[in-house]
Scaffold this motif. Structure first.
Motif, short mmCIF file in Angstrom:
data_model
loop_
_atom_site.label_atom_id
_atom_site.label_comp_id
_atom_site.label_asym_id
_atom_site.label_seq_id
_atom_site.Cartn_x
_atom_site.Cartn_y
_atom_site.Cartn_z
N GLU A 6 2.31 -6.52 9.18
CA GLU A 6 2.24 -5.01 9.40
C GLU A 6 1.65 -4.36 8.18
O GLU A 6 1.84 -4.49 6.91
N ALA A 46 2.89 -2.14 5.23
CA ALA A 46 3.56 -2.60 4.16
C ALA A 46 2.69 -3.08 2.80
O ALA A 46 3.20 -3.23 1.81
N THR A 51 1.73 -6.15 -1.52
CA THR A 51 3.07 -5.41 -1.30
C THR A 51 2.96 -4.13 -1.93
O THR A 51 2.91 -4.09 -3.32
N THR A 64 10.19 1.94 2.65
CA THR A 64 9.13 2.05 3.65
C THR A 64 9.68 1.68 4.93
O THR A 64 10.44 0.73 5.04
N ASP A 75 12.20 -7.04 3.34
CA ASP A 75 11.74 -6.49 4.51
C ASP A 75 11.98 -7.18 5.61
O ASP A 75 12.03 -8.11 5.72
N MET A 117 11.34 -1.73 4.78
CA MET A 117 11.20 -2.63 3.60
C MET A 117 11.49 -1.58 2.44
O MET A 117 11.29 -0.32 2.31
N ASP A 176 7.45 6.54 3.79
CA ASP A 176 7.10 5.98 2.34
C ASP A 176 7.43 6.69 1.37
O ASP A 176 6.68 7.49 0.86
#
Length: 710
Positions: free
Chosen positions: A157, A160, A188, A230, A269, A251, A214
């Motif tokens: 993803e 992320a 990350t 997120t 996550d 996440m 986010d």
């Protein structure tokens, strides 16, 4: 608005300190937690680490990545945070600003404007992230910890990540085993010591409905504890009938800063995808709309369920000595069922043969990397030394199913439903343990000459159990790899470099030699002080040896193949002024099969390696005027030369140009509306074919996103 190059002059090492002996790498992996609480600063003092990723006493200014398409520093060249200008390797960084400007939705779209990187060569096959670097499959890493080859893995993803770093060329001494073409490191998103956030909603082609957020803030008033959350939730289809592209991603991260010299970050996550592996292909030689589906609606699924827990720790002991460690535990379950066209008849009939193919995989992985870095100056010589160790415990159960499926008349398709069962082809259990130690050394002489050396040894023990026959195969390898580079800074803006690097990756057969690579590279980089920009050029000669092939008589693997690629990469990223920015790239790849055993393809080009690739993205900002807000206009083009589908060079596709576009409007200071279009002119060509069916490139897709930030 004025632009200035970020000043990282603070990096030079502390001088005239006492020598601190580095411990052995075993100590690096086992530093007591109590040591992490030591600090030269006052306990409880305010820590201001806005969007900084600290590593080895230096930092990546991730917050700057959200403001510029031009990155200044990277960890991709040597694990140590280094100015890209000082790195003796070809490194490309895709920042969060560039990702958002182009509206990139997945890893392939993030990478597709990077020279040397070839994406999307499997067309509408949506199982994995498909990309090659300099002609070879690439390995992926997350925060420096190995993920593996994207082919056969999980589609990551992109939301992320703060940035994506691409290291081109052989270099197993940096993160570990990898193919010689290069590697990709995902960085990350981590908590920041400030309040921030965004939320968005997106709608678009193929019934796409998506929301994301986010945001983060400090939990404590003294900035010692911060959080970040997120998420992304998508309900969509693909461009062909009987498809779906649904996703749930969440996440959460916590960062604890007990002292000004210590950071502990924990990130969890969860990724859940409910998609399809593909359309089943289209009969070779036909020209159907992309929406036509020749698979089996009731046997067309690709599911992913993964949970990941990551812990990242760094501590500055002072006197130039720092410690860092990243560890990750993940558990993944994937499955897919697929019916596809296996052959197209040539006798004038319109009934294509099909096959069923399925797979169920369950993996569990724990990996930990720890290192000590020591920075010291000796008169006019600056030294940085990093020693570390890695432990990787990987276990996987894999069941593969394969069998014939009812044929389908492409003039009048009739679906027969999911099969009651598909024959089990293979069922294996793989247990692999990897241990490694490594050394990275950098010496800077008179601030002009930079010599770098990397040394690494990997011990990989693998046990593979055939769960059908109970037969057990084992393999043990111990591989030493090295790299060496020399950089000369002609001026503060221009550097040149020469480098040699090696790579190694275990072969698919446990009893055969590992696949090894080596690369020689020359390059020049220009980073003007007048405005944010980075211009790079490199030429290289890389070879992959011991390529594994299967003997057609014995059906046993052997390492007899060798492929050589000589090439040129050109890249430019520039924010020319307050209104204009661009990214541009060109790649030339002269690829040759040097040795192919009994295959008889020596002198041919390997499959899926275009000779020429080029890309250009231009962005223009029209400042607001009165009631009208700022407007951003972006347009890009991607050229891919023709390439072969097979090593015999009897099947190929033509060259193509795909155009993308973006438009965003600032509704107010914190709210924007963006429209992104991929493949603006709906250009259509075959990305993959020749083996019974053709797979087209993705068609036009339009999305509109309303985003609010704070």
């Amino acid at each position: 608005m004025t632009f200035a190059r970020m000043n990282f002059v603070s990096r030079p090492f502390l001088r005239h300190r006492a020598v601190v002996l580095l411990g052995c790498t075993a100590f690096a992996a086992l530093v007591p937690t109590a040591l992490l609480a030591q600090s030269d600063g006052a306990a409880g003092g305010t820590t201001n680490l806005d969007a900084l990723v600290v590593q080895g006493g230096d930092f990546l200014d991730i917050d700057y990545d959200s403001q510029s398409i031009v990155a200044q520093r990277t960890t991709g060249g040597s694990r140590m945070v280094t100015d890209i200008l000082d790195t003796p390797a070809s490194v490309s960084v895709i920042t969060s600003k560039e990702i958002q400007e182009r509206g990139a939705q997945n890893v392939e779209e993030v990478l597709q404007y990077t020279p040397g990187v070839f994406t999307g060569f499997y067309g509408s096959d949506d199982r994995f992230d498909f990309f090659k670097i300099r002609g070879f499959d690439a390995h992926a890493y997350r925060d420096g910890l190995p993920i593996g080859r994207p082919f056969g893995g999980v589609r990551e993803e992109a939301y992320a990540f703060e940035r994506v770093e691409v290291l081109k060329g052989a270099n197993s001494t940096v993160f570990g085993v990898s193919d010689p073409g290069g590697s990709v490191n995902y960085v990350t998103k981590r908590p920041r010591s400030e309040r921030f956030g965004e939320g968005y909603i997106t709608g678009g082609s193929y019934n796409r409905k998506e929301v994301g957020f986010d945001f983060g803030d400090n939990i404590t008033e003294d900035d010692t504890l911060s959080f970040r959350l997120t998420g992304k939730f998508k309900d969509a289809d693909a461009e062909y009938d009987y498809s779906r592209d649904d996703e749930k991603f969440i996440m959460g991260g916590l960062t604890w800063r007990p002292t000004v010299d210590t950071n502990v970050t924990v990130v969890f996550d969860h990724l859940n995808r409910d998609g399809v592996p593909g359309s089943g292909g289209h009969p070779s030689g036909t020209d159907f709309p992309r929406s036509r589906f020749f698979g089996e609606p009731d046997y067309n699924y690709r599911g992913t369920d993964r949970n990941t827990l990551t812990v990242m720790v760094d501590h500055d002991f002072g006197s130039g000595l720092t410690f860092g460690s990243n560890a990750r535990y993940s558990k993944t379950n994937t499955d897919f069922g697929y019916a596809y066209i296996a052959s197209t008849p040539t006798d004038g009939t319109t009934i294509a043969d099909r096959s069923f193919f399925g797979n169920d995989t369950s993996t569990e992985n724990f990996v930990m990397d720890a290192y000590l870095q020591y920075d010291r100056s000796f008169g006019t010589v600056d030294s940085r030394t990093l020693v570390g160790a890695l432990y990787n415990d990987f276990a996987s159960d894999n069941d593969t199913f394969f069998g014939p499926a009812p044929g389908i008349d492409w003039t009048n398709p009739v679906y027969t439903g999911a099969p009651s069962s598909v024959p089990l082809l293979t069922s294996t259990r793989t247990d692999q343990k990897t241990r490694a130690i490594y050394l990275q050394q950098e010496l800077t002489f008179a601030e002009r000459f930079i010599a770098t050396v990397g040394l690494r040894n990997d011990w990989i023990d693998t046990e593979r159990t055939n769960k059908i026959t109970s037969a057990v195969d084992t393999g043990e390898i111990s591989e030493f790899t090295s790299r060496a580079g020399l950089t000369y800074k002609v001026t503060d803006e221009i550097s040149t470099y020469a480098s040699y690097a090696e790579s190694v990756v275990p072969a698919s057969g446990l009893t055969v030699e590992p696949e090894r690579g080596k690369q020689y590279e020359l390059g020049v980089k220009y980073q003007p002080l007048a405005f944010p920009a980075l211009f790079t050029a490199s030429i290289y000669d890389l070879t992959k040896q011991n390529i594994t092939v299967t003997d057609p008589v014995t059906q046993l693997p052997s390492t007899i193949g060798e492929v050589r690629v000589r090439g040129l990469d050109l890249e430019a990223k520039a924010e020319i002024d307050a209104n204009w920015s661009l990214t541009a790239g060109y790649s030339y790849l002269d690829a040759e099969i040097v040795e192919n055993g009994t295959g008889g393809n020596e002198g041919n080009r390997p499959q899926f390696i275009p000779e020429h690739m080029a890309s250009l993205w231009v962005n223009y900002l029209l400042p607001g005027n009165g009631m009208r807000g700022d407007m951003n206009f972006g347009v890009g083009a991607r050229y891919t030369g023709s390439y072969f589908f097979n090593a015999a060079n009897t099947m190929s596709t033509g060259s193509s140009i795909v155009v993308d576009a973006a438009l965003s409007y600032a509704v107010n200071e914190n709210t924007s509306l963006a429209v992104n279009v991929s493949n603006l002119f709906n250009e259509k060509h075959i990305d993959y074919g020749g083996f019974g069916a053709d797979f087209y490139n993705p068609g036009r897709a339009v999305s509109a996103t309303l985003r609010h930030t704070w």
